[in-house]
Design an enzyme around this catalytic site. Structure first.
Site, mmCIF file in Angstrom:
data_model
loop_
_atom_site.group_PDB
_atom_site.id
_atom_site.type_symbol
_atom_site.label_atom_id
_atom_site.label_comp_id
_atom_site.label_asym_id
_atom_site.label_seq_id
_atom_site.Cartn_x
_atom_site.Cartn_y
_atom_site.Cartn_z
ATOM 1 N N LEU A 60 -0.345 0.855 -3.846
ATOM 2 C CA LEU A 60 0.419 0.488 -2.653
ATOM 3 C C LEU A 60 1.889 0.228 -2.985
ATOM 4 O O LEU A 60 2.222 -0.109 -4.133
ATOM 5 C CB LEU A 60 -0.150 -0.805 -2.039
ATOM 6 N N GLY A 91 3.616 -2.589 -8.007
ATOM 7 C CA GLY A 91 4.247 -2.790 -9.316
ATOM 8 C C GLY A 91 4.509 -1.493 -10.074
ATOM 9 O O GLY A 91 4.837 -1.530 -11.261
ATOM 10 N N SER A 97 6.970 0.817 -10.027
ATOM 11 C CA SER A 97 8.312 1.006 -10.591
ATOM 12 C C SER A 97 8.582 0.017 -11.712
ATOM 13 O O SER A 97 9.158 0.375 -12.749
ATOM 14 C CB SER A 97 9.383 0.825 -9.513
ATOM 15 N N SER A 115 1.192 8.036 -3.877
ATOM 16 C CA SER A 115 0.179 9.110 -3.925
ATOM 17 C C SER A 115 -1.160 8.632 -3.354
ATOM 18 O O SER A 115 -2.134 8.485 -4.085
ATOM 19 C CB SER A 115 0.039 9.673 -5.347
HETATM 20 P P1 ADP Z 1 6.126 -0.374 -6.341
HETATM 21 O O1 ADP Z 1 6.959 0.480 -7.229
HETATM 22 O O2 ADP Z 1 4.644 -0.228 -6.617
HETATM 23 O O3 ADP Z 1 6.451 -0.255 -4.885
HETATM 24 P P2 ADP Z 1 7.709 -2.556 -7.420
HETATM 25 O O4 ADP Z 1 7.586 -2.372 -8.906
HETATM 26 O O5 ADP Z 1 8.944 -2.038 -6.755
HETATM 27 O O6 ADP Z 1 6.404 -1.911 -6.724
HETATM 28 O O7 ADP Z 1 7.546 -4.085 -7.033
HETATM 29 C C1 ADP Z 1 6.509 -4.893 -7.564
HETATM 30 C C2 ADP Z 1 6.908 -6.375 -7.544
HETATM 31 O O8 ADP Z 1 5.810 -7.137 -8.091
HETATM 32 C C3 ADP Z 1 8.107 -6.664 -8.407
HETATM 33 O O9 ADP Z 1 8.887 -7.630 -7.734
HETATM 34 C C4 ADP Z 1 7.497 -7.257 -9.700
HETATM 35 O O10 ADP Z 1 8.347 -8.160 -10.350
HETATM 36 C C5 ADP Z 1 6.258 -7.958 -9.180
HETATM 37 N N1 ADP Z 1 5.144 -8.068 -10.159
HETATM 38 C C6 ADP Z 1 4.427 -9.174 -10.419
HETATM 39 N N2 ADP Z 1 3.473 -8.961 -11.350
HETATM 40 C C7 ADP Z 1 3.592 -7.674 -11.710
HETATM 41 C C8 ADP Z 1 2.886 -6.852 -12.652
HETATM 42 N N3 ADP Z 1 1.879 -7.300 -13.409
HETATM 43 N N4 ADP Z 1 3.254 -5.565 -12.752
HETATM 44 C C9 ADP Z 1 4.266 -5.088 -11.988
HETATM 45 N N5 ADP Z 1 4.964 -5.806 -11.097
HETATM 46 C C10 ADP Z 1 4.635 -7.103 -10.949
#
Ligand code: ADP
Length: 180
Positions: A22, A26, A28, A95
């Protein structure tokens, strides 16, 4: 030149790490941290994500089911070229559909395609809302948003599942490195 020769020069195999999940799961964050870690290990990498693909190669595509499928088809083909070039390519796209992820997988030899389910409860993704997109989806400003008014089909047999509610990004990276 063959892929094997390119891999020899690079000192490691080409692979695709396909992050699915979703918005706000996380992907990116993990992709960026993974790329840092792999480069620290001397491995050559590239990230394919919405920023560099949807704004260029795929800027003619929207978010209908058909356009999402075409988006992923093109991403998979580009990923295949990167693997042939001997790089570890990290794909960070929602995806959402199993069929498109399966079609992507079928472009690669067994073992070259690593599907990683970046798993988060919708409620937590929505709470994080790093880009403010859930808020827009809830107010109707944004349509066909995955998890709200467009479906997400979780993988049934991913190589790895990362529950990001319970792990730090560094722990996620370590688990992916364990597969490479
Ligand atoms: P996506 O790319 O899936 O839309 P993002 O990486 O942009 O998601 O955002 C995820 C958010 O969740 C970030 O603010 C990140 O700091 C937080 N987060 C907390 N725990 C995790 C983890 N284990 N892995 C990745 N992101 C995390």
């Amino acid at each position: 030149m063959t892929r094997v020769e390119r891999e020899k020069l690079g000192g490691h195999a080409g692979r695709v790490v396909w992050l699915t999940g979703l918005s706000g799961a996380g992907k990116s964050t993990i992709a960026n941290a993974l790329e840092r870690e792999l480069n620290r290990q001397g491995k050559r990498t590239y990230i394919l994500d919405g920023d560099n693909i949807r704004q260029g190669l795929n800027r003619d595509l929207g978010f209908s089911d058909a356009d999402r499928a075409e988006n992923i088809r093109r991403v998979a083909q580009v990923a295949r070229l990167f693997v042939d070039a001997g790089l570890i390519v990290v794909v960070a796209f929602i995806s959402p559909f199993r069929a498109e992820r399966q079609a992507a997988r079928e472009l690669f030899a067994p073992g070259d395609f690593l599907e990683v389910f970046v798993d988060v409860p919708l409620a937590l993704a929505e709470e994080r809302d790093p880009k403010g997109l859930y808020r827009k989806a809830r107010t109707g400003e944004l349509r066909q948003f995955t998890g709200i008014d467009s479906p997400y089909e979780p993988p049934l047999a991913a190589e790895l599942v990362l529950p990001t509610a319970e792990l730090t990004p560094q722990e996620c990276v370590q688990r992916i490195c364990g597969l490479l």
